[in-house]
Motif scaffolding. Structure first.
Motif, PDB file in Angstrom:
ATOM      1  N   GLU B 149     -54.208  41.557 -82.407  1.00  0.00           N
ATOM      2  CA  GLU B 149     -54.541  42.379 -83.579  1.00  0.00           C
ATOM      3  C   GLU B 149     -53.984  41.805 -84.874  1.00  0.00           C
ATOM      4  O   GLU B 149     -53.478  42.529 -85.731  1.00  0.00           O
ATOM      5  CB  GLU B 149     -54.071  43.822 -83.377  1.00  0.00           C
ATOM      6  N   LEU B 150     -54.054  40.491 -85.017  1.00  0.00           N
ATOM      7  CA  LEU B 150     -53.633  39.857 -86.274  1.00  0.00           C
ATOM      8  C   LEU B 150     -54.781  39.933 -87.272  1.00  0.00           C
ATOM      9  O   LEU B 150     -55.950  39.938 -86.881  1.00  0.00           O
ATOM     10  CB  LEU B 150     -53.272  38.384 -86.040  1.00  0.00           C
ATOM     11  N   SER B 151     -54.433  39.957 -88.552  1.00  0.00           N
ATOM     12  CA  SER B 151     -55.478  39.960 -89.578  1.00  0.00           C
ATOM     13  C   SER B 151     -56.001  38.533 -89.762  1.00  0.00           C
ATOM     14  O   SER B 151     -55.367  37.566 -89.327  1.00  0.00           O
ATOM     15  CB  SER B 151     -54.893  40.477 -90.885  1.00  0.00           C
ATOM     16  N   ILE B 152     -57.136  38.427 -90.461  1.00  0.00           N
ATOM     17  CA  ILE B 152     -57.711  37.093 -90.729  1.00  0.00           C
ATOM     18  C   ILE B 152     -56.697  36.251 -91.526  1.00  0.00           C
ATOM     19  O   ILE B 152     -56.527  35.063 -91.256  1.00  0.00           O
ATOM     20  CB  ILE B 152     -59.025  37.223 -91.540  1.00  0.00           C
ATOM     21  N   ASP B 153     -56.006  36.888 -92.470  1.00  0.00           N
ATOM     22  CA  ASP B 153     -55.029  36.154 -93.292  1.00  0.00           C
ATOM     23  C   ASP B 153     -53.871  35.615 -92.445  1.00  0.00           C
ATOM     24  O   ASP B 153     -53.411  34.495 -92.645  1.00  0.00           O
ATOM     25  CB  ASP B 153     -54.471  37.058 -94.397  1.00  0.00           C
TER      26      ASP B 153
END
Lengths: 137, 189
Positions: B149-153
């Motif tokens: 669940e990491l963000s794209i950034d």
């Protein structure tokens, strides 16, 4: 994906559908969506499953032990190098004493120089004796 | 310093008992996901994870809190895995694969029954097989985005890829997986 209006671009619409499916699975929402979204949700659900293998349970303690072992090895090497350096210095000092023995002997035969050396050495030596410490106040 | 990682970083740098072990425990899952997804060989992946954390311990003084500690460790893990793959001459991604990736949107139908899909664990197993055949980069990006669940950034910090490139990989791979899913179900395009 692009800056066009979502409704205009099929790629953009598809991307939003994928993101909607990801969000719905993340939040655990009920599955009463349209069929296309449901298929993406099925894909996302599989992608969110844990991997088939994992690290051993004691992995963290193994790595910490390895770090300690490497640190101890580094320390041993530093200690060894310090001893080598000290030995070289002692040998150099002995060499100098041997080379200039005449001059050193003349210092030892001068009582004033010997008295000065004793003034420096005596407090240091007395300080090393057990129980010979200056009382505070 | 008000950064949430600061106390742990300071404790490790001060050699506080158990601090480094706690740091490893907190970040080992991410490290494993990155390396195992890239390398796929469990023994190699385990050794590379250990190598990653030894590097983390050695370089922690250089950590400047410009990103989260998680991303910084992830970046080291990604670099370690990348170097391993270069040594073994394993391709990171298949450049030819994306060429016809825009067409599947048109091929996909809406006739899909979720209830049946969830009931059939064989489908999940087959999707896992398809995921295993994906190039390492795509596999890793999917796992970081959906499982961790990491963000794209955050993924961009870890991989050094542009956000647009990451989105493009995610988009095409999910589209491909959806297409495969519907092929398993024999849904006519």
């Amino acid at each position: 994906m692009t800056h066009e209006t979502p409704g205009d671009n099929p790629v953009e619409r598809e991307w939003m559908l994928q993101e909607q499916a990801a969000k719905a699975e993340r939040l655990g929402l009920d599955a009463h969506d349209e069929a296309k979204l449901q298929s993406y949700r099925a894909v996302v659900r599989v992608l969110r499953q844990p991997l088939d293998r994992d690290l051993p349970l004691d992995f963290a303690s193994q790595v910490a032990r390895e770090v300690r072992r490497q640190a101890a090895d580094d320390m041993r090497l530093e200690l060894y190098l310090s001893w080598v350096l000290l030995s070289v210095l002692v040998l150099a000092l002995l060499g100098l004493v041997a080379r200039y023995s005449g001059l050193v002997l003349s210092w030892f035969s001068n009582p004033w120089l010997m008295a000065l050396a004793a003034c420096f050495a005596l407090p240091v030596l007395l300080g090393k004796l057990p129980g010979f410490h200056r009382r505070p106040g | 310093m008000s950064h949430p990682d600061s106390p742990l970083v300071k404790a490790v740098l001060a050699n506080a008992p158990g601090a480094f072990e706690r740091l490893v425990r907190e970040h080992q899952a991410l490290c494993w996901h990155i390396i195992y997804r890239m390398v796929r060989h469990p023994e190699d992946a385990r050794e590379l994870c250990q190598e990653t954390f030894l590097l983390v311990h050695r370089r922690l003084r250089q950590f400047r809190h410009e990103s989260a500690l998680k991303s910084w460790i992830g970046r080291i893990a990604y670099t370690v895995a990348l170097r391993h793959m270069e040594r073994k001459r394993i391709a990171l991604f298949d450049p030819g694969q994306d060429e016809d990736a825009s067409s599947p949107i048109d091929k996909l139908s809406d006739g899909f029954d979720l209830e049946t899909a969830y009931a059939d664990s064989e489908i999940a197993a087959r999707l896992h097989q398809v995921i295993e055949t994906l190039p390492p980069l795509q596999r890793t990006l999917l796992t970081l985005y959906h499982l961790d669940e990491l963000s794209i950034d955050e993924i961009a910090v870890i991989t050094g890829l542009a956000s647009g490139t990451i989105k493009s990989h995610l988009f095409r791979t999910r589209l491909r997986l959806r297409e495969q899913l519907e092929v398993f179900y024999g849904v006519a395009p």
